[in-house]
Write an enzyme that holds these catalytic residues in place. Sequence first.
Site, PDB file in Angstrom:
ATOM      1  N   HIS A  25       0.862  -1.186   0.000  1.00 56.00           N
ATOM      2  CA  HIS A  25       0.000   0.000   0.000  1.00 56.00           C
ATOM      3  C   HIS A  25       0.897   1.234   0.000  1.00 56.00           C
ATOM      4  CE1 HIS A  25      -3.679  -2.336   1.003  1.00 56.00           C
ATOM      5  NE2 HIS A  25      -2.799  -3.122   1.606  1.00 56.00           N
ATOM      6  N   HIS A 211      -8.361  -8.385  -0.797  1.00 53.43           N
ATOM      7  CA  HIS A 211      -7.891  -8.865   0.494  1.00 53.43           C
ATOM      8  C   HIS A 211      -8.917  -9.877   1.021  1.00 53.43           C
ATOM      9  CE1 HIS A 211      -5.199  -5.526   0.198  1.00 53.43           C
ATOM     10  NE2 HIS A 211      -4.827  -5.526   1.465  1.00 53.43           N
ATOM     11  N   GLU A 214      -7.363 -13.149   5.835  1.00 57.32           N
ATOM     12  CA  GLU A 214      -6.420 -12.753   6.887  1.00 57.32           C
ATOM     13  C   GLU A 214      -7.209 -12.641   8.188  1.00 57.32           C
ATOM     14  OE1 GLU A 214      -3.250  -9.220   8.026  1.00 57.32           O
ATOM     15  OE2 GLU A 214      -5.138  -8.715   7.065  1.00 57.32           O
ATOM     16  N   ASP A 293       2.415  -2.690   4.577  1.00 53.01           N
ATOM     17  CA  ASP A 293       2.506  -1.282   4.995  1.00 53.01           C
ATOM     18  C   ASP A 293       3.808  -1.102   5.774  1.00 53.01           C
ATOM     19  OD1 ASP A 293      -0.386  -0.145   4.391  1.00 53.01           O
ATOM     20  OD2 ASP A 293      -0.659  -2.117   5.311  1.00 53.01           O
TER      21      ASP A 293
END
Length: 355
Positions: A25, A211, A214, A293
């Site tokens: 990201h 995504h 997770e 990130d």
Amino acid sequence: MAVYECNDTMRNFLRDLPKCEHHLHLEGTLEPDLLYPLAQRNNVKLPEQFPKTVAELEERYSRFKDLQDFLDFYYIGCEVLLKEEDFFDLAWAYFTRAHSQGLKHAEVFFDPQSHTARGVSIETVVGGFQRACVKARLELQISSKLIMCLLRHTPVEECMATLESSRVLFETKQLHALGLDSAEKPFPPEIFTECYEKASEFHPDIKLTAHAGEEGDASYVTNSLDLLRVTRIDHGVNSVQDPELMERLAREKVMLTVCPLSNVKLQVVKDVREIPLNKLLDAGVPFSLNSDDPAYFGGYILDNYVAVHSRFNWSLEIWQKVVLQSIEGSWCDDKRKNELSDELSAVVKKYKNLV
């Protein structure tokens, strides 16, 4: 629990591997030492309770309680990004840092809604990022693709409006793919079926990812494949809960973009060794290793490679397989894939009798 040595020769091998990053990201690369100057440059007042120095902010980033705690800081960071030059500076800082760690190809996310909600146009965001991508190709020989993500915690109507505003950018191939990020729960993939159907109309070559798996269980992965028709899954570590899904991922060569240090920082696992990488290898499920990130999670792409090696102690042959599947799973053309594959073979040959 064993922690294996990553000596200088092994670290050099890992550094020299031609890396492809698929889960990064750009807003998540905003280092504290850039955040404060941008806030000052743009006259942005940070919240009263926000850390006052680079050191204080770095310390706070070391102890996120969970995904939401991280996201609260992430969105405050976005507030300092206002002008095209800001987005250029952000992306260029990432490319230069990752270049020193062996990055050769990057397919990077950005969140337009984090900026358009503040009155920053999507053209401003993409303009800055595109300039950095071009500079990275010319000066660093890093190829790249831009992936626009929808924020799953925002209303579907807003996501649809964002898509419509990006239509020309997709049609002119300034944007290459659509993704879906932010907290998985309680926002399952089926909510966004209509958005993905609309995006598929923009260009026949558009790529789709999301995504999933997770926070959410394996059903989030299955539903992303079936309902959103994605060909890649970001994270996806909970796929191991479902043997049939694992067989499907291997059969259809659906790549998971795994983020080891991120999984630890966000309390998905307590240690990198708990990530089911060997299970994915044994099942033939392709995956790549990524930094997610890195400004917030304390590690760029090489740091993730080193962390994995220190827990799994993979041989050169396994590393070659992992890097090759990350090349093959990229959305660059065959010519670029062949270049990177040749470079990989040369690196493995160079270190074969050294490691």
